[in-house]
Structures are given as structure tokens and as C-alpha cells.
Design an enzyme around this catalytic site. Structure first.
Site, PDB file in Angstrom:
ATOM      1  N   GLY A  32     -11.320   4.873   0.993  1.00 13.96           N
ATOM      2  CA  GLY A  32     -12.221   4.086   1.038  1.00 13.96           C
ATOM      3  C   GLY A  32     -13.255   4.011  -0.116  1.00 13.96           C
ATOM      4  N   TRP A  39      -6.009   1.720  -6.902  1.00 14.13           N
ATOM      5  CA  TRP A  39      -5.913   3.115  -7.624  1.00 14.13           C
ATOM      6  C   TRP A  39      -6.841   4.001  -6.543  1.00 14.13           C
ATOM      7  CZ3 TRP A  39      -5.405   4.352 -13.328  1.00 14.13           C
ATOM      8  CH2 TRP A  39      -5.548   5.715 -13.553  1.00 14.13           C
ATOM      9  N   ASP A  40      -6.030   4.694  -5.783  1.00 12.26           N
ATOM     10  CA  ASP A  40      -6.766   5.344  -4.744  1.00 12.26           C
ATOM     11  C   ASP A  40      -6.955   6.909  -5.133  1.00 12.26           C
ATOM     12  OD1 ASP A  40      -7.565   5.925  -2.109  1.00 12.26           O
ATOM     13  OD2 ASP A  40      -6.068   5.323  -1.277  1.00 12.26           O
ATOM     14  N   ASP A  47     -12.907   2.521   4.413  1.00  9.41           N
ATOM     15  CA  ASP A  47     -11.822   2.152   5.275  1.00  9.41           C
ATOM     16  C   ASP A  47     -12.268   1.786   6.751  1.00  9.41           C
ATOM     17  OD1 ASP A  47      -9.774   2.933   3.558  1.00  9.41           O
ATOM     18  OD2 ASP A  47      -9.666   5.062   4.055  1.00  9.41           O
ATOM     19  N   ASP A  69       0.840  -1.248  -0.006  1.00  9.46           N
ATOM     20  CA  ASP A  69       0.119  -0.039   0.043  1.00  9.46           C
ATOM     21  C   ASP A  69       0.889   1.142   0.031  1.00  9.46           C
ATOM     22  OD1 ASP A  69      -2.576   1.813   0.744  1.00  9.46           O
ATOM     23  OD2 ASP A  69      -3.340  -0.143   0.522  1.00  9.46           O
ATOM     24  N   ARG A 127      -6.059  16.234   3.272  1.00 14.01           N
ATOM     25  CA  ARG A 127      -5.014  15.211   3.605  1.00 14.01           C
ATOM     26  C   ARG A 127      -3.687  15.698   2.932  1.00 14.01           C
ATOM     27  NH1 ARG A 127      -3.741   8.850   2.113  1.00 14.01           N
ATOM     28  NH2 ARG A 127      -3.557   8.343   4.053  1.00 14.01           N
TER      29      ARG A 127
HETATM   30  C1  DGJ Z   1      -7.094   5.458   1.786  1.00 19.84           C
HETATM   31  C2  DGJ Z   1      -7.358   4.032   1.261  1.00 19.84           C
HETATM   32  O1  DGJ Z   1      -8.830   3.627   1.189  1.00 19.84           O
HETATM   33  C3  DGJ Z   1      -6.684   3.185   2.353  1.00 19.84           C
HETATM   34  O2  DGJ Z   1      -6.889   1.658   2.107  1.00 19.84           O
HETATM   35  C4  DGJ Z   1      -5.251   3.237   2.010  1.00 19.84           C
HETATM   36  O3  DGJ Z   1      -4.850   2.868   0.571  1.00 19.84           O
HETATM   37  C5  DGJ Z   1      -4.723   4.762   2.465  1.00 19.84           C
HETATM   38  N1  DGJ Z   1      -5.719   5.651   1.390  1.00 19.84           N
HETATM   39  C6  DGJ Z   1      -3.436   4.874   1.986  1.00 19.84           C
HETATM   40  O4  DGJ Z   1      -3.147   6.254   2.084  1.00 19.84           O
END
Ligand code: DGJ
Length: 704
Positions: A500, A451-452, A519, A341, A417
Site C-alpha cells: 500500500g 514497484w512494490d 491497500d 499484479d 510476509r
Molecule cells: C501489496 C500491494 O500494495 C498490493 O497492491 C499488491 O500488489 C500486493 N502487495 C501483492 O503482493
């Protein structure tokens, strides 16, 4: 399935339903939508309206400003002379006209038939085509429109419909799926007896605030509406004095003003409507539809690996050795994919730096390519986290290309963030993002990408385009990027994520067949999040992980079995530090994964219904069955060991008999019909009586 009757009506029969249009007059209108009618003429009792002229009494497929209609319109155009009047009139209908899509907008796959209505505003020379598409063995109807400016002057589109449906109804119970970070898709029930109700997102994504899916219930049954769009969406329901309800779904008109030059074409995203008598059946129809017509066909029945993700276990604080240690235990307990991650790039030791610098943080990873190889050599697949749409102020990219960030000149940007977003409407940025992803994938040869997307839009700006066009242009370029990368790396499994589950929608699912649900991994909250999500989305789309107890976020406690039982209602993974397992826990997890793999076809691809009793008496869970409904599993959750109630199990027949056997408790019974009486008998069998916030049982079910 489509039948033209007397050149006046078009009747469409889907799996269980009939939809009938009346095609004489100013605009096409829907004269019947509901359960399948036996005879062609059965819809005539619903008519009688065809000779009434008042627009309030008509159930047209489009509404516009400029005559007697003062309800929410489905189309709003600012003409070149600054006026807002439109006068679209019905020109013709065509059957099975291909919808030409020369944009990057994703559209549902594998359609069976369609009807295209052509409407025209003669004054401005604008054509609007409205498409109704139908699918084999499905009740879902896709609706969208395509606008062509055939005039000589530009126009400004303030609103374009994906769908308008008018129903004769003066009340609805409305279910929306709302929330925020770690509280995604919580079901809310509102009643509408008149007036206007709106479900919308203004975040620049489909959002955790309000998912695009809306469910309406009245005495006739349930009507579902979902939209294949990952940006600002809006669904409105307006009931007038004459007991007509107008439902409109599409791109949100909030801040929206899109310039359409002569000869330009604009395609609206597809909305998917459905009618069913029963809410669980409605969800199953949507689930099958996603598998058959939204996700890429290669994922339709492709089993998903059990993964181990290090995020909740380590956060940013890891070394190469720590990752290898986690991966070794992961392999040992039977996981198939290890996911590295956030924290492997630039100098990322916290959330305040390095986004955009998609190069190896060698001091931490010991060489990402080597780390990936070592993990693969252990016999695991390797997956990696990225957040490609973002930029940190503390990054090489920002130092060298501040202009790539979404920033309004001379205004201090709003950070969330500690990060900014990239301006994806800039073609150079698009290329940068693509190349960064290519580099990461080529270096690691990853099998999986998470992919966040960890913030919403605020400083909406582009030097090239009006801010009114920004949201849509952003998402169209994002779709293009996703399309390019998922095609170039066609063997890689992509999972969508947005802090999340803030971007859990059909647009993302078109490219990425699974999405991280939330999350919040505490099973107590998760059961609500997963139940809400399951209304419109398939269980294999929903990432569901077993994490540590007490939960890092809610501090609630639950047994390893309960965490597993709840995670089996989605796409199973583990997200903790498994090096902290004692021998007993290791064995429990080993058994869980083995059991899951043996029954993965049912857990991932069976017919599922979550228990809606969770909203009434707190008894939650789900039942998942093989497609023939002869075998499967039920998970029942409760916050107490005392549950002196009976429970009706959805999907089971009340005329059949089933054998139920506990998975981790000694319990067997023969169930006659679909009602489990006194579930207390089952809960008292739970061996571990520690004080948990949630208890659960899993029972296998077999028809006898
Ligand atoms: C938000 C994601 O939902 C988490 O699972 C994790 O990947 C964090 N970001 C990492 O910054």
C-alpha cells in the site's frame, strides 16, 4: 528575489513570503520568516535580539553540542578522539553557488537561486555548507547541508541537519500523518505548549507509521516541513523557556553513525519548508512544487492512463485465460492500461515463495511475452508488478545466493510476509536487481511497472559496512537502481508501492511520479487516507482505485458511484474482477471512465482541496478546479443521507456566483459565494437508498 542589505542582512522574497538572515556574528541566523514585508526595514521590530548573547535567544541556522546549548542539536559529530564537541563558526556566504552532488541522493530540480553559508570547525578541520534554495513562483524553500572532512583523521557523523528553523513561538498545534498498513497518513493533531515533540521513522523506509511531512500551526499561520528521503527520518520541535521553538528535520539519528574519512563528503537530503496563512494554500504550494521540482519534467502534465489491476480481483489465483478475460472487459469499459499484479513469476502461488526469481511462471501465464502481446493487441497498454528488493527463502535465488539476503550470521532472521530483504549495499546484489528488472522489461515490453516493497527492515546487516551506516547506504543504492532503470526505460511509467502506501515520500516521487496510496480501497476509510495524503502530495501522485463492494478488507458496502467519486480524488484505476459485472454495472463503469477521461485535466492536474470538515463532522470529499478556478467538481461524502448542515467550499470565492449541477443525481442550484447551505437538499436526491456505509454526490461547478 535575494537582496543583500548593508552586508548585514540577506532578504529573500518568495511568492508570498519574506525570509531574512542576519549574517554578522558566530553563526547566521533567521531574523524574520513570514508573510511578505513591504519595506526592507520592516523586519527590524523582530530584531533587538542581535545584541543578546545567550544561545537560547538566537535563531541560528545550526545548533551543536559543546557550549551552552542543551536542546536537541542539529549536528552531532563523534570526533576521532571520541569527544562530541563541535564548534562550527560562520566563515562566509555566497549567492548561487552550485551544490555539487556526487552522490545518488535525489535533489529538487530546476532551482532559481540559492544562498550557501559556509561554516567551519577549525579544531577538526570540518567544513559545513548550508544551502537555502528558492524556486520561481513558489513559497517552498529547500534547505540542506553538505559536510566535508578536510582534516587528517576520520570522524563519525551521528546527526546532520537538513533543516533547522527557529521560531519565536511558545505553542503549536502539530499535525502529523501517521498510521500503519491500510491506515496510512491519518491526520493527528497534537498540541505543544513546551517541551519536545518528535515525528520519526525507524522502519528503514519513510513508513506508514509516520510520514515525513509535519504541519505546524500557531496564531501566525501554518508552517509545513517535508523531507526528500525514503529511509529513517526525524523532525523534532522543541520549545524552550524563552518561547523559542527549534524545528530540526533530517535523517534520523536512530542507529546512525556514518564514518567520514579525510576528504569524504556527505550530503544531507533536502528538507522543504513553507509558511502560509491558509492550510489549503499551503497544500497547493506543495502540490505545484512536486509537479515542477520533484517529479521528472516529462510527467508534469502527462495524463495518466485509467488502469485495471487484477490484484483484488484474483490475488495469486489466476490463469492466462482469466487475465485475458479481465483485460477484454477492461478494454470494453474504456480502461487504457492493464496491470498484471503479483503471482506471475517463479512458482508464486502464495506469498511464501519465489521473490527474487524474476522469471516467467509459464504454467500460469502461458508465456509472459505472449500474454503481454495479446493484451497489447486488445488495444491496452501492459503493466507488470515487481518487488525487486526482496527474496523468499523458497526461491532459486536463495538456494544459489543466500549471501544476497539481509541476514545476521548465526541469528534466525525475522520474516515478514514470509520474506526477507535483499542486501542492496552489496554491489553484486545491486547488479542482480538491475538485470532482473531489465529482463522483465525486455521480455514484456511493459509500458508500466508497479514497484512494490512489502516489509520493513529488521535484520539490518552487511558484511562490509557497519550496521550504523546500513539504512543510509541501502537507500542510496536503491536510489541509484531507480535512477538507472527509470533512465534506461524512459518511456515506462513507474508507480511506487509499499504494502500500500508505506513509502509515500518525495524521494520515491523523484523517480516514480505516482504511488499506490493504500491497500485499503474502502471509500469510507479512503477519504481519510486521501485527505491526509493530500496535505503534502498532489492528487496525480495518489493511486486511487474502484474496488468491489463489500470491501474485501473492511467488509463495508458502498455504491459503485461512491467508489468512483472517491477514486476521482486521485489517479483513477479499477481493481476488481470486471468479468463479474452485470450489464448495468458495465454501463455505469463505461460512463464513469468516459466522464473521467473528458475531465481528466481537472481531476489529475487541477487545484484540489480536500474537505477538512471530515475531521469535525464526518462530511468529507474534495473540490478540484481548473487552474483559473472557473470550473471543476466537488465530491461530498457522508455516512448518512441526513446532513442538515452548511458547508464552506474551499478555493471558491465568496464574491462570485457558481452553477452547481449533479453528475448522477437531478440537482441544480446557483451558489452565491462559497457556502453550500443545507446539503441535505442534495443528499435526499440520491436515488439508491440501499443501506451503505458511505454516500456521496459529485457536482460540477461553473462560475457564472
Ligand atoms: C501489496 C500491494 O500494495 C498490493 O497492491 C499488491 O500488489 C500486493 N502487495 C501483492 O503482493
Amino acid at each position: 528575489m535575494i537582496k543583500v542589505i548593508d552586508n548585514k542582512f540577506i532578504r529573500v522574497d518568495t511568492k508570498n513570503n519574506t525570509l531574512t538572515f542576519y549574517v554578522i556574528g558566530e553563526l547566521p541566523e533567521i531574523v524574520y520568516y513570514g508573510k511578505k514585508l513591504k519595506k526592507d526595514t520592516d523586519f527590524t521590530p523582530f530584531l533587538g535580539i542581535t545584541d543578546i548573547t545567550g544561545v537560547d535567544m538566537r535563531d541560528y541556522v545550526l545548533s551543536q553540542f559543546g557550549k551552552e546549548d542543551y536542546k536537541e542539536p542539529s549536528i552531532k559529530i563523534k570526533n576521532s578522539n571520541g569527544t562530541f564537541v563541535s564548534d562550527f563558526k560562520f566563515v562566509k556566504f555566497e549567492l548561487n553557488k552550485p551544490l555539487i552532488n556526487n552522490s545518488s541522493l535525489p535533489l529538487s530540480r530546476n532551482k532559481l537561486e540559492n544562498i550557501c553559508f559556509t561554516l567551519k570547525d577549525e579544531t577538526n578541520n570540518i567544513t559545513l555548507e548550508i544551502y537555502y534554495s528558492f524556486f520561481k513562483n513558489s513559497d517552498v524553500v529547500a534547505v540542506n547541508s553538505r559536510l566535508i572532512n578536510e582534516g587528517t583523521l576520520p570522524i563519525y557523523l551521528n546527526k546532520i541537519p537538513s533543516l533547522q528553523l527557529e521560531l519565536k513561538s511558545d505553542y503549536f498545534n502539530i499535525y502529523t500523518f501517521d498510521g500503519g498498513w491500510a491506515k496510512e497518513r491519518i491526520r493527528h493533531e497534537s498540541t505543544l505548549r513546551g517541551g519536545l515533540f518528535i515525528n520519526e521513522s525507524r522502519t528503514g523506509s519513510s513508513s506508514a507509521d509516520h510520514n515525513p511531512f509535519v504541519l505546524l500551526k500557531n496564531k501566525r499561520g501554518y508552517y509545513g516541513f517535508n523531507l526528500m528521503y525514503s529511509s529513517n527520518h526525524k523532525t523534532s520541535i522543541e520549545i524552550d523557556a524563552y518561547k523559542h521553538a527549534r524545528i530540526i528535520s533530517g535523517i534520523n539519528d536512530f542507529m546512525f553513525e556514518y564514518k567520514i574519512n579525510p576528504n569524504d563528503i556527505f550530503i544531507a537530503p533536502e528538507a522543504f519548508m513553507i509558511y502560509e496563512k491558509n492550510e489549503d494554500m499551503l497544500s497547493l504550494e506543495y502540490h505545484d512544487f512536486i509537479q515542477n521540482h520533484i517529479v521528472h519534467p516529462k510527467y508534469k502534465e502527462r495524463i495518466r492512463p485509467v488502469l485495471m489491476n487484477n490484484w483484488e480481483g484474483t490475488n495469486f489465483d489466476f490463469t492466462k485465460q482469466k487475465i485475458i478475460d479481465i483485460a477484454k472487459v477492461a478494454k470494453d469499459v474504456g480502461a487504457e492500461l492493464f496491470v498484471l499484479d503479483d503471482g506471475w513469476f517463479g512458482h508464486r502461488d502464495g506469498d511464501n515463495s519465489s521473490l527474487g526469481d524474476w522469471f516467467d511462471y509459464k504454467e500460469k501465464t502461458g508465456g509472459l511475452d505472449k500474454l503481454a502481446k495479446e493484451i497489447k493487441d486488445l488495444g491496452l497498454e501492459f503493466g507488470i508488478w515487481v518487488e525487486p528488493e526482496m527474496i523468499s527463502e523458497d526461491s532459486e535465488l536463495y538456494k544459489n545466493h543466500k549471501e544476497y539476503a539481509m541476514l545476521i550470521p548465526n541469528r534466525k532472521p525475522h520474516l515478514h510476509r514470509n520474506q526477507l530483504m535483499l542486501d542492496l549495499t552489496n554491489e553484486e546484489v545491486k547488479e542482480y536487481v538491475l538485470n532482473s528488472l531489465r529482463n522483465v522489461l525486455n521480455l514484456t515490453k511493459a509500458n508500466y511497472v508497479k514497484w512494490d516493497y512489502n516489509r520493513n527492515m529488521s535484520d539490518v546487516y552487511s558484511s562490509k559496512y557497519s550496521s550504523n551506516e546500513y539504512y543510509h547506504r541501502y537507500i542510496m543504492n536503491l536510489y541509484e537502481i531507480m535512477d538507472t532503470i527509470t533512465k534506461e526505460y524512459e518511456d515506462v511509467l513507474f508507480e511506487g508501492c509499499a504494502a500500500g502506501g508505506s513509502r509515500f515520500d518525495l524521494g520515491i516521487l523523484y523517480y516514480m511520479p505516482q504511488i499506490w496510496t493504500s491497500d485499503n480501497t474502502d471509500p469510507y476509510d479512503r477519504i481519510f487516507i486521501q485527505t491526509g495524503t493530500s496535505y503534502a502530495y498532489h492528487q496525480v501522485n495518489m493511486g486511487a482505485h474502484v474496488s468491489a463492494s463489500p470491501n474485501w478488507f473492511t467488509k463495508r458496502t458502498s455504491s459503485l458511484e461512491t467508489r468512483f467519486n472517491v477514486a476521482c480524488g486521485g489517479n483513477l484505476g479499477y481493481e476488481l474482477d470486471p468479468t463479474k459485472f452485470n450489464e448495468e454495472e458495465k454501463n455505469v463503469v463505461k460512463n464513469q471512465i468516459e466522464f473521467y477521461k473528458q475531465n481528466r485535466d481537472i481531476f489529475q492536474f487541477g487545484d484540489i482541496a480536500y474537505l477538512k470538515s471530515v475531521y469535525k463532522n464526518g462530511i468529507g470529499g474534495f473540490i478540484t478546479l481548473s487552474k483559473d478556478h472557473k470550473k471543476g467538481f466537488v465530491v461530498i461524502t457522508s455516512s448518512s443521507l441526513k446532513n442538515d448542515i452548511s458547508l464552506k467550499l474551499p478555493l471558491l470565492s465568496n464574491k462570485k456566483e457558481y452553477r452547481l449541477v449533479g453528475r448522477d443525481i437531478h440537482f441544480t442550484c446557483i451558489l452565491k459565494g462559497n457556502t453550500l447551505k443545507n446539503i441535505n437538499d442534495i443528499f435526499t436526491k440520491i436515488v439508491d437508498k440501499s443501506t451503505y456505509n458511505l454516500y456521496s454526490v459529485m457536482l460540477s461547478i461553473e462560475e457564472i
